[in-house]
Design a protein around this motif. Structure first.
Motif, PDB file in Angstrom:
ATOM      1  N   GLY C  47       0.781  -1.221   0.000  1.00 21.28           N
ATOM      2  CA  GLY C  47       0.000   0.000   0.000  1.00 21.28           C
ATOM      3  C   GLY C  47       0.817   1.277   0.000  1.00 21.28           C
ATOM      4  N   ALA C  48       2.116   1.167   0.285  1.00 18.49           N
ATOM      5  CA  ALA C  48       2.967   2.367   0.231  1.00 18.49           C
ATOM      6  C   ALA C  48       3.164   2.779  -1.222  1.00 18.49           C
ATOM      7  CB  ALA C  48       4.312   2.076   0.890  1.00 18.49           C
ATOM      8  N   SER C  49       3.299   4.065  -1.463  1.00 20.54           N
ATOM      9  CA  SER C  49       3.407   4.535  -2.848  1.00 20.54           C
ATOM     10  C   SER C  49       4.786   4.194  -3.416  1.00 20.54           C
ATOM     11  CB  SER C  49       3.146   6.035  -2.932  1.00 20.54           C
ATOM     12  OG  SER C  49       4.147   6.748  -2.255  1.00 20.54           O
ATOM     13  N   ILE C  50       4.851   4.196  -4.747  1.00 21.58           N
ATOM     14  CA  ILE C  50       6.062   3.687  -5.410  1.00 21.58           C
ATOM     15  C   ILE C  50       7.273   4.579  -5.202  1.00 21.58           C
ATOM     16  CG2 ILE C  50       4.810   2.325  -7.127  1.00 21.58           C
ATOM     17  CD1 ILE C  50       5.095   4.590  -9.106  1.00 21.58           C
ATOM     18  N   GLY C  51       7.081   5.835  -4.828  1.00 19.26           N
ATOM     19  CA  GLY C  51       8.210   6.736  -4.646  1.00 19.26           C
ATOM     20  C   GLY C  51       8.836   6.689  -3.263  1.00 19.26           C
ATOM     21  N   ARG C  52       8.341   5.820  -2.396  1.00 15.74           N
ATOM     22  CA  ARG C  52       8.895   5.779  -1.026  1.00 15.74           C
ATOM     23  C   ARG C  52      10.396   5.486  -1.026  1.00 15.74           C
ATOM     24  NH1 ARG C  52       5.982   9.130   1.160  1.00 15.74           N
ATOM     25  NH2 ARG C  52       3.800   8.702   0.793  1.00 15.74           N
TER      26      ARG C  52
ATOM     27  N   MET D   1      -5.036 -12.769  -7.947  1.00 15.22           N
ATOM     28  CA  MET D   1      -3.875 -12.072  -7.366  1.00 15.22           C
ATOM     29  C   MET D   1      -3.398 -10.992  -8.326  1.00 15.22           C
ATOM     30  SD  MET D   1      -0.161 -13.729  -6.787  1.00 15.22           S
ATOM     31  CE  MET D   1      -1.029 -15.209  -6.246  1.00 15.22           C
ATOM     32  N   SER D   2      -3.107  -9.816  -7.803  1.00 12.30           N
ATOM     33  CA  SER D   2      -2.696  -8.749  -8.712  1.00 12.30           C
ATOM     34  C   SER D   2      -1.381  -8.096  -8.319  1.00 12.30           C
ATOM     35  CB  SER D   2      -3.789  -7.684  -8.765  1.00 12.30           C
ATOM     36  OG  SER D   2      -3.952  -7.113  -7.480  1.00 12.30           O
ATOM     37  N   ALA D   3      -0.750  -8.545  -7.243  1.00 10.99           N
ATOM     38  CA  ALA D   3       0.483  -7.901  -6.822  1.00 10.99           C
ATOM     39  C   ALA D   3       1.266  -8.864  -5.933  1.00 10.99           C
ATOM     40  CB  ALA D   3       0.177  -6.622  -6.051  1.00 10.99           C
ATOM     41  N   ILE D   4       2.584  -8.701  -5.944  1.00 10.09           N
ATOM     42  CA  ILE D   4       3.438  -9.432  -5.008  1.00 10.09           C
ATOM     43  C   ILE D   4       3.396  -8.687  -3.681  1.00 10.09           C
ATOM     44  CG2 ILE D   4       5.797 -10.163  -4.510  1.00 10.09           C
ATOM     45  CD1 ILE D   4       6.304 -10.173  -7.556  1.00 10.09           C
ATOM     46  N   THR D   5       3.041  -9.378  -2.603  1.00 10.25           N
ATOM     47  CA  THR D   5       3.020  -8.726  -1.296  1.00 10.25           C
ATOM     48  C   THR D   5       4.428  -8.653  -0.715  1.00 10.25           C
ATOM     49  OG1 THR D   5       2.740 -10.794  -0.115  1.00 10.25           O
ATOM     50  CG2 THR D   5       0.726  -9.697  -0.863  1.00 10.25           C
ATOM     51  N   LEU D   6       4.577  -7.810   0.304  1.00  8.29           N
ATOM     52  CA  LEU D   6       5.878  -7.744   0.977  1.00  8.29           C
ATOM     53  C   LEU D   6       6.230  -9.113   1.551  1.00  8.29           C
ATOM     54  CD1 LEU D   6       8.363  -6.411   2.153  1.00  8.29           C
ATOM     55  CD2 LEU D   6       6.951  -5.487   4.004  1.00  8.29           C
ATOM     56  N   GLN D   7       5.230  -9.805   2.105  1.00  4.70           N
ATOM     57  CA  GLN D   7       5.544 -11.109   2.686  1.00  4.70           C
ATOM     58  C   GLN D   7       6.027 -12.082   1.609  1.00  4.70           C
ATOM     59  OE1 GLN D   7       5.828 -11.839   5.977  1.00  4.70           O
ATOM     60  NE2 GLN D   7       6.873 -13.567   5.033  1.00  4.70           N
ATOM     61  N   GLN D   8       5.403 -12.041   0.436  1.00  9.78           N
ATOM     62  CA  GLN D   8       5.880 -12.907  -0.657  1.00  9.78           C
ATOM     63  C   GLN D   8       7.295 -12.517  -1.097  1.00  9.78           C
ATOM     64  OE1 GLN D   8       2.436 -12.231  -3.227  1.00  9.78           O
ATOM     65  NE2 GLN D   8       1.977 -14.427  -3.151  1.00  9.78           N
ATOM     66  N   ALA D   9       7.553 -11.230  -1.139  1.00 10.47           N
ATOM     67  CA  ALA D   9       8.901 -10.788  -1.515  1.00 10.47           C
ATOM     68  C   ALA D   9       9.935 -11.294  -0.515  1.00 10.47           C
ATOM     69  CB  ALA D   9       8.946  -9.257  -1.601  1.00 10.47           C
ATOM     70  N   GLY D  29      23.263 -10.211  -3.927  1.00 11.21           N
ATOM     71  CA  GLY D  29      22.279  -9.145  -3.766  1.00 11.21           C
ATOM     72  C   GLY D  29      21.019  -9.583  -4.477  1.00 11.21           C
ATOM     73  N   ILE D  30      19.868  -9.496  -3.787  1.00 11.03           N
ATOM     74  CA  ILE D  30      18.600 -10.017  -4.312  1.00 11.03           C
ATOM     75  C   ILE D  30      17.508  -8.975  -4.145  1.00 11.03           C
ATOM     76  CG2 ILE D  30      16.832 -11.809  -4.052  1.00 11.03           C
ATOM     77  CD1 ILE D  30      18.895 -13.668  -2.981  1.00 11.03           C
ATOM     78  N   LEU D  31      16.781  -8.705  -5.225  1.00  8.66           N
ATOM     79  CA  LEU D  31      15.684  -7.739  -5.111  1.00  8.66           C
ATOM     80  C   LEU D  31      14.428  -8.283  -5.782  1.00  8.66           C
ATOM     81  CD1 LEU D  31      15.536  -6.413  -8.139  1.00  8.66           C
ATOM     82  CD2 LEU D  31      17.379  -4.979  -7.262  1.00  8.66           C
ATOM     83  N   VAL D  32      13.287  -7.752  -5.318  1.00  5.95           N
ATOM     84  CA  VAL D  32      11.975  -8.078  -5.869  1.00  5.95           C
ATOM     85  C   VAL D  32      11.299  -6.768  -6.263  1.00  5.95           C
ATOM     86  CG1 VAL D  32       9.749  -9.193  -5.467  1.00  5.95           C
ATOM     87  CG2 VAL D  32      11.811 -10.096  -4.357  1.00  5.95           C
ATOM     88  N   LEU D  33      10.856  -6.710  -7.529  1.00  3.26           N
ATOM     89  CA  LEU D  33      10.185  -5.520  -8.054  1.00  3.26           C
ATOM     90  C   LEU D  33       8.704  -5.806  -8.280  1.00  3.26           C
ATOM     91  CD1 LEU D  33      12.722  -4.442 -10.852  1.00  3.26           C
ATOM     92  CD2 LEU D  33      12.737  -3.858  -8.414  1.00  3.26           C
ATOM     93  N   ASP D  34       7.883  -4.768  -8.171  1.00  2.00           N
ATOM     94  CA  ASP D  34       6.478  -4.912  -8.551  1.00  2.00           C
ATOM     95  C   ASP D  34       6.337  -4.800 -10.073  1.00  2.00           C
ATOM     96  OD1 ASP D  34       6.461  -2.192  -9.278  1.00  2.00           O
ATOM     97  OD2 ASP D  34       5.563  -1.553  -7.398  1.00  2.00           O
ATOM     98  N   LEU D 112       3.368  -9.904 -12.601  1.00  2.00           N
ATOM     99  CA  LEU D 112       3.247  -9.420 -11.223  1.00  2.00           C
ATOM    100  C   LEU D 112       4.474  -8.631 -10.781  1.00  2.00           C
ATOM    101  CD1 LEU D 112       1.843 -12.623  -9.477  1.00  2.00           C
ATOM    102  CD2 LEU D 112       0.565 -10.618 -10.285  1.00  2.00           C
ATOM    103  N   GLY D 113       5.601  -8.899 -11.425  1.00  2.00           N
ATOM    104  CA  GLY D 113       6.838  -8.248 -11.009  1.00  2.00           C
ATOM    105  C   GLY D 113       8.031  -8.996 -11.534  1.00  2.00           C
ATOM    106  N   ALA D 114       9.175  -8.837 -10.859  1.00  2.00           N
ATOM    107  CA  ALA D 114      10.395  -9.522 -11.288  1.00  2.00           C
ATOM    108  C   ALA D 114      11.335  -9.666 -10.111  1.00  2.00           C
ATOM    109  CB  ALA D 114      11.085  -8.754 -12.416  1.00  2.00           C
ATOM    110  N   VAL D 115      12.222 -10.661 -10.255  1.00  2.45           N
ATOM    111  CA  VAL D 115      13.291 -10.888  -9.279  1.00  2.45           C
ATOM    112  C   VAL D 115      14.626 -10.692  -9.992  1.00  2.45           C
ATOM    113  CG1 VAL D 115      14.391 -12.596  -7.761  1.00  2.45           C
ATOM    114  CG2 VAL D 115      11.884 -12.501  -7.965  1.00  2.45           C
ATOM    115  N   GLY D 116      15.543 -10.000  -9.334  1.00  2.00           N
ATOM    116  CA  GLY D 116      16.882  -9.813  -9.889  1.00  2.00           C
ATOM    117  C   GLY D 116      17.932 -10.221  -8.879  1.00  2.00           C
ATOM    118  N   ILE D 117      18.914 -10.971  -9.343  1.00  2.00           N
ATOM    119  CA  ILE D 117      19.990 -11.434  -8.456  1.00  2.00           C
ATOM    120  C   ILE D 117      21.328 -11.211  -9.136  1.00  2.00           C
ATOM    121  CG2 ILE D 117      20.983 -13.418  -7.237  1.00  2.00           C
ATOM    122  CD1 ILE D 117      18.257 -14.549  -6.838  1.00  2.00           C
ATOM    123  N   SER D 118      22.322 -10.791  -8.340  1.00  7.46           N
ATOM    124  CA  SER D 118      23.701 -10.625  -8.814  1.00  7.46           C
ATOM    125  C   SER D 118      24.647 -11.027  -7.702  1.00  7.46           C
ATOM    126  CB  SER D 118      23.939  -9.163  -9.211  1.00  7.46           C
ATOM    127  OG  SER D 118      25.280  -8.944  -9.567  1.00  7.46           O
ATOM    128  N   GLY D 119      25.729 -11.690  -8.070  1.00  2.75           N
ATOM    129  CA  GLY D 119      26.724 -12.050  -7.058  1.00  2.75           C
ATOM    130  C   GLY D 119      27.585 -13.218  -7.464  1.00  2.75           C
TER     131      GLY D 119
END
Lengths: 142, 142, 142, 142
Positions: C47-52, D1-9, D29-34, D112-119
């Protein structure tokens, strides 16, 4: 030890310049970065071109960002040119794929910073960086 | 004389640091630029924040770009804030409108370069820059 | 101690989020940076906006670059608006002049990194950052 | 389902890190994007180089921007290097042409988003991303 001090950075630069003088190299630009890639000290010898800072920064900062020497980034670029080219615009000072950017570590292998040199051939630039780091009693990342 | 030598840049930095030490100032970042705004030398004292380079560069480079000290740019900004704000994004390292960026000239008034300091109050930064330039036998643009 | 570990960064984020939940705050974006301003960990609540991320980064990175909390940068901006405005484009992620960017230090006062939070009021963002740092057994720069 | 939640990330990151540990990989380094390419969560393991975020972001964001995995962008780059090189500066975080950026979809194929990993190697980075996505009960774009 957890950081390169200004006095150590001065020692690195002085010894790198002495190595360059001993070998009769062209005028050099030499910088020392902390572990976060931020400048501690820089010197540009009289007669060195104005872009030496940017090139030395691209070597040393790129090395810290990727975690290997700029010589190894050059080897990566020979094998995977489009991959390495894609990285430069994503990094704050690019990643110059040529020797002369050397990571400095402590005796446990933790990164303390990096030295970047530009001015003569890449191989000679790197020789001076390594000589400077050794003279300051610090270690090069293996 | 047509350029600030590396040795003169070192002398400026050493004398600026000595002035800061004498006055008990906070850790400083000090740089010397040539007439083209390109870095000759930089030193950051242990404990200075990582942004000192950018701020000192914005003072000294902005001074050279506009042709007056960063103190005068600060005075311009007080009178014409939107004008001065509009300049920063057009210049390679901005134009920080606060004292501490000082233009160095020869005895005919020709520009040789600039000194930029950041770390303490703007007034104290400028005092150190002027002390450093004088100690190196160079002149401040009047 | 010379660096914030990933586990400590997780502890900071978890405790900051718990503080936000306890106070019924809006969804937050929370990040932890190392001493060089590089990201260790980030979480954005649903729910936080994308610019956070950008705002939290501008608070925490700006604090590290200038060497004071983003609350103090806000106070500087109130006194010297053109000076503070001039800094943002010179710094890699700007300098957001509002509370919520807090510098983390060790028991000798050496900078270990920073926490940045954006999502609720600046005051509440900062309260959560301070709570998170304390819960991880680390110290806030005084 | 329309979004990856923080818990899923968080679940994705934890499972990706577990896969890396099981395989004895270098620090990641691992990130999850919406779906909009905006950061939900990131973690950088102790010892990973400071540029891991930029590289992982360039993989995952580039994948979302172009609509295929960063592995496929790498294959495109082998066939049409100047085309792929031309894209990077047009995109907010470039497009790194190497495996490790994986698009996440729902059971209808919607992004829904993407996962990126580097290392580690690109292949190993991608293995960890795919393992993480599966562990969180989500799907990889085919």
């Amino acid at each position: 030890m957890s950081a390169i001090t200004l006095q150590q950075a001065r020692d690195i630069i002085a010894a790198s310049l002495a190595e360059g003088a001993k070998r009769g190299l062209k005028p050099l630009g030499i910088l020392v970065l902390d572990a976060g890639g931020h400048l501690i000290a820089y010197e540009r010898q009289d007669g060195a071109s104005i872009g030496r800072f940017a090139v030395a920064m691209g070597k040393a900062s790129g090395a810290l960002q990727i975690g290997v020497s700029s010589r190894k980034i050059g080897e990566m670029a020979a094998e995977r040119p489009t991959f390495v080219s894609s990285l430069a615009p994503l990094l704050p000072h690019g990643a110059v794929p040529a020797a002369g950017g050397v990571i400095v570590v402590d005796d446990k292998g933790s990164v303390l910073g990096a030295v970047g040199i530009s001015g003569d051939t890449s191989d000679n630039d790197e020789i001076c960086a390594i000589a400077g780091i050794a003279a300051a009693g610090l270690l090069v990342q293996s």
